[in-house]
Design a protein around this motif. Structure first.
Motif, PDB file in Angstrom:
ATOM      1  N   MET A   1       0.057  -1.858  -4.965  1.00  0.00           N
ATOM      2  CA  MET A   1      -0.183  -0.671  -4.346  1.00  0.00           C
ATOM      3  C   MET A   1      -1.175   0.300  -4.990  1.00  0.00           C
ATOM      4  N   ARG A   2      -1.486   0.004  -6.330  1.00  0.00           N
ATOM      5  CA  ARG A   2      -2.441   0.611  -7.059  1.00  0.00           C
ATOM      6  C   ARG A   2      -3.782   0.046  -6.942  1.00  0.00           C
ATOM      7  N   GLY A   3      -3.670  -1.229  -6.367  1.00  0.00           N
ATOM      8  CA  GLY A   3      -4.870  -1.974  -6.420  1.00  0.00           C
ATOM      9  C   GLY A   3      -5.183  -2.211  -4.641  1.00  0.00           C
ATOM     10  N   ARG A   4      -4.807  -1.027  -4.117  1.00  0.00           N
ATOM     11  CA  ARG A   4      -4.872  -1.025  -2.580  1.00  0.00           C
ATOM     12  C   ARG A   4      -4.572  -2.147  -1.770  1.00  0.00           C
ATOM     13  N   GLY A   5      -3.291  -2.831  -2.156  1.00  0.00           N
ATOM     14  CA  GLY A   5      -2.880  -3.853  -1.332  1.00  0.00           C
ATOM     15  C   GLY A   5      -3.378  -5.328  -1.742  1.00  0.00           C
ATOM     16  N   GLU A   6      -3.915  -5.263  -2.872  1.00  0.00           N
ATOM     17  CA  GLU A   6      -4.279  -6.793  -3.402  1.00  0.00           C
ATOM     18  C   GLU A   6      -3.060  -7.595  -3.554  1.00  0.00           C
ATOM     19  N   SER A   7      -3.317  -8.805  -3.208  1.00  0.00           N
ATOM     20  CA  SER A   7      -1.981  -9.773  -3.266  1.00  0.00           C
ATOM     21  C   SER A   7      -1.610  -9.995  -4.793  1.00  0.00           C
TER      22      SER A   7
ATOM     23  N   GLU B   1       4.053   7.986  -6.555  1.00  0.00           N
ATOM     24  CA  GLU B   1       3.907   7.684  -5.026  1.00  0.00           C
ATOM     25  C   GLU B   1       5.146   7.967  -4.323  1.00  0.00           C
ATOM     26  N   ASN B   2       5.096   8.594  -2.978  1.00  0.00           N
ATOM     27  CA  ASN B   2       6.387   8.916  -2.353  1.00  0.00           C
ATOM     28  C   ASN B   2       6.260   8.257  -0.961  1.00  0.00           C
ATOM     29  N   LEU B   3       5.423   7.182  -0.851  1.00  0.00           N
ATOM     30  CA  LEU B   3       5.282   6.511   0.334  1.00  0.00           C
ATOM     31  C   LEU B   3       4.897   5.220   0.240  1.00  0.00           C
ATOM     32  N   ALA B   4       5.461   4.291   0.841  1.00  0.00           N
ATOM     33  CA  ALA B   4       4.908   2.643   0.550  1.00  0.00           C
ATOM     34  C   ALA B   4       5.197   1.714   1.484  1.00  0.00           C
ATOM     35  N   TYR B   5       4.367   0.912   1.701  1.00  0.00           N
ATOM     36  CA  TYR B   5       4.757  -0.232   2.842  1.00  0.00           C
ATOM     37  C   TYR B   5       4.375  -1.409   1.981  1.00  0.00           C
ATOM     38  N   ILE B   6       5.453  -2.382   2.061  1.00  0.00           N
ATOM     39  CA  ILE B   6       5.540  -3.514   1.052  1.00  0.00           C
ATOM     40  C   ILE B   6       5.672  -4.823   1.753  1.00  0.00           C
ATOM     41  N   THR B   7       4.866  -5.730   1.582  1.00  0.00           N
ATOM     42  CA  THR B   7       5.065  -7.068   2.260  1.00  0.00           C
ATOM     43  C   THR B   7       5.392  -8.125   1.071  1.00  0.00           C
ATOM     44  N   LEU B   8       6.311  -8.909   1.405  1.00  0.00           N
ATOM     45  CA  LEU B   8       6.743  -9.967   0.543  1.00  0.00           C
ATOM     46  C   LEU B   8       6.465 -11.098   1.229  1.00  0.00           C
ATOM     47  N   PHE B   9       6.011 -12.385   0.543  1.00  0.00           N
ATOM     48  CA  PHE B   9       5.682 -13.538   1.007  1.00  0.00           C
ATOM     49  C   PHE B   9       6.605 -14.813   0.420  1.00  0.00           C
ATOM     50  N   TYR B  10       7.320 -15.437   1.211  1.00  0.00           N
ATOM     51  CA  TYR B  10       8.026 -16.495   0.498  1.00  0.00           C
ATOM     52  C   TYR B  10       7.641 -17.974   0.783  1.00  0.00           C
ATOM     53  N   ASP B  11       7.682 -18.877  -0.134  1.00  0.00           N
ATOM     54  CA  ASP B  11       7.117 -20.229  -0.155  1.00  0.00           C
ATOM     55  C   ASP B  11       7.954 -20.727   1.189  1.00  0.00           C
ATOM     56  N   SER B  12       9.035 -20.465   1.598  1.00  0.00           N
ATOM     57  CA  SER B  12       9.775 -21.101   2.555  1.00  0.00           C
ATOM     58  C   SER B  12       9.010 -20.665   4.106  1.00  0.00           C
ATOM     59  N   GLY B  13       8.271 -19.648   4.043  1.00  0.00           N
ATOM     60  CA  GLY B  13       7.686 -19.057   5.186  1.00  0.00           C
ATOM     61  C   GLY B  13       8.094 -17.786   5.648  1.00  0.00           C
ATOM     62  N   THR B  14       9.547 -17.415   5.021  1.00  0.00           N
ATOM     63  CA  THR B  14       9.900 -16.151   5.454  1.00  0.00           C
ATOM     64  C   THR B  14       9.011 -15.026   5.065  1.00  0.00           C
TER      65      THR B  14
ATOM     66  N   SER C   1       0.772  -1.308  -0.270  1.00  0.00           N
ATOM     67  CA  SER C   1       0.053   0.121   0.070  1.00  0.00           C
ATOM     68  C   SER C   1       0.875   1.131   0.015  1.00  0.00           C
ATOM     69  N   GLY C   2       0.381   2.250  -0.502  1.00  0.00           N
ATOM     70  CA  GLY C   2       1.010   3.576  -0.672  1.00  0.00           C
ATOM     71  C   GLY C   2       0.298   4.729  -1.072  1.00  0.00           C
ATOM     72  N   THR C   3       0.964   5.799  -1.432  1.00  0.00           N
ATOM     73  CA  THR C   3       0.192   7.055  -1.837  1.00  0.00           C
ATOM     74  C   THR C   3       1.090   8.058  -2.288  1.00  0.00           C
ATOM     75  N   ASN C   4       0.546   8.828  -3.099  1.00  0.00           N
ATOM     76  CA  ASN C   4       1.302  10.230  -3.673  1.00  0.00           C
ATOM     77  C   ASN C   4       0.333  11.297  -2.948  1.00  0.00           C
ATOM     78  N   HIS C   5       1.148  12.021  -2.050  1.00  0.00           N
ATOM     79  CA  HIS C   5       0.597  13.133  -1.396  1.00  0.00           C
ATOM     80  C   HIS C   5       0.363  14.154  -2.206  1.00  0.00           C
ATOM     81  N   PHE C   6       1.210  14.347  -3.213  1.00  0.00           N
ATOM     82  CA  PHE C   6       0.861  15.479  -3.933  1.00  0.00           C
ATOM     83  C   PHE C   6       0.527  15.118  -5.402  1.00  0.00           C
TER      84      PHE C   6
END
Ligand SMILES: NC(=O)c1ccc[n+]([C@@H]2O[C@H](COP(=O)([O-])OP(=O)(O)OC[C@H]3O[C@@H](n4cnc5c(N)ncnc54)[C@H](O)[C@@H]3O)[C@@H](O)[C@H]2O)c1
Length: 342
Positions: free
Chosen positions: A326-332, A199-212, A189-194
């Motif tokens: 991010m453009r899909g509001r956090g969809e996987s 986009e100037n801010l983002a929170y990214i989660t990455l999922f690994y098959d190993s469980g990490t 998820s993220g956004t552009n404030h201007f």
């Protein structure tokens, strides 16, 4: 001796040229930039190095063996392809290209031409990240459970790329190097404030098959500069603070263990371990110096760089996946894993 040409002498190009100039196996042949003032600076600093505003002068020059490209990302594909087609070894700045299709085309061309393609993911060559890689690979940390990074400051707002492409790109390359595994899915998820800016801010989660699991927080809109990574292992944990002048990396003998012993079921099943902390000695050599040496080694020995084109492709795929999520509001978003065409 490797005769080297550089295209792009803006902010990053001078760091490349300074390090290449120091390498005994490199002869600086020519520099190209569209800006004549930048070329004047080259002439002042490196008398004898040819300068030109037309990059094709370097591509056409049969005496040039290798070309380094440090121009804005939108031009990487056109310039990189021209250099490879002319039979030059290629050093390409991060991110490799604007799209992963372009990145794969460059990998294919480098294979066809049998030329070295190194993508400059500089962090991978730092003493800190190399040491962290050693510790993880030695098994000292146990299984990597998570990677948590914060990379924020009052950053230079870019016009052409978003903050994922500018800053998270570093974590993506570090993760590929440290884990030796690519994520299967990304959610951001993220956004552009201007309005009208990337986009100037983002929170990214990455999922690994190993469980990490990995989380990366990047921003150009923070009051202070923070560059911190936490890595939690099943045996030990690491902290990395790039803003520290010494002891950037610390290893903590801390963790938890669970017991399944039925005898102890009534007791607390979680055991906490708080042992020593140590700060490993890190190689302080400038990363670009080590990387430059490695590039020349690869050219002379026909070896594959640690940050080769396929790593560059995976990083661009992650930028695309994270931006799309991010453009899909956090969809996987599943990470594309297309094989190279050849
Ligand atoms: N590896 C790293 O840690 C790191 C750090 C900073 C920047 N970079 C990368 O380096 C690249 C350049 O970034 P920058 O911040 O130096 O940009 P910049 O805008 O400061 O400099 C780019 C330079 O390229 C020149 N240029 C553009 N098109 C050209 C062309 N066709 N022929 C010749 N010259 C041309 C421009 O005149 C300019 O001087 C980017 O890909 C960026 O992501 C990498």
């Amino acid at each position: 001796m490797v005769n080297l040409g550089l295209i792009g002498y803006g902010y990053w190009g001078p760091n490349l040229l300074r390090n290449f100039a120091d390498l005994p196996r490199v002869k600086l042949a020519a520099v190209s930039d569209l800006d004549s003032k930048r070329l004047e600076t080259v002439q002042r600093r490196y008398p004898g190095v040819r300068t030109t505003s037309d990059y094709r002068d370097l591509v056409r020059d049969p005496a040039i063996d290798a070309i380094a490209i440090a121009t804005p990302v939108q031009s990487h594909f056109e310039l990189g392809l021209a250099a490879l087609r002319a039979g030059k070894h290629l050093w390409l700045e991060k991110p490799m290209t604007g799209t992963s299709d372009q990145a794969r085309t460059l990998v294919d061309e480098a294979m066809k031409q049998k030329r070295v393609l190194l993508v400059d993911h500089t962090f991978v060559y730092t003493g800190a990240i190399r040491k962290m890689g050693e510790i993880i690979r030695s098994g000292d940390l146990g299984k990597v459970l998570y990677y948590d990074s914060i990379r924020v400051n009052l950053g230079l707002f870019q016009r052409d790329v978003n903050v994922i492409s500018d800053l998270a790109v570093h974590d993506f390359s570090i993760l590929e190097f440290l884990l030796g595994e690519s994520p299967s899915a990304v959610s951001a998820s993220g956004t552009n404030h201007f309005p009208g800016t990337p986009e100037n801010l983002a929170y990214i989660t990455l999922f690994y098959d190993s469980g990490t699991i990995a989380h990366v927080n990047v921003s150009w809109l923070a009051p202070v500069k923070v560059r911190q990574i936490l890595i939690g292992g099943s045996k030990k944990m690491i902290t990395y603070d790039d803003m520290e002048s010494s002891e950037k990396v610390k290893v903590y003998d801390k963790g938890v263990s669970f017991t399944d012993d039925p005898e102890k079921i009534q007791e607390m099943r979680v055991g906490y371990r708080t042992g020593d902390m140590w700060a490993p000695k890190l190689d302080a050599t400038e990363a670009l110096r080590i990387e430059g040496d490695h590039f020349i080694d690869c050219i002379e020995r026909g070896e594959t760089p640690r940050t080769d084109g396929s790593l560059g492709v995976r990083v661009v795929e992650l930028i695309e996946a994270a931006t799309s999520s991010m453009r899909g509001r956090g969809e996987s978003v599943h990470v594309r894993r297309q094989e190279s065409k050849t």
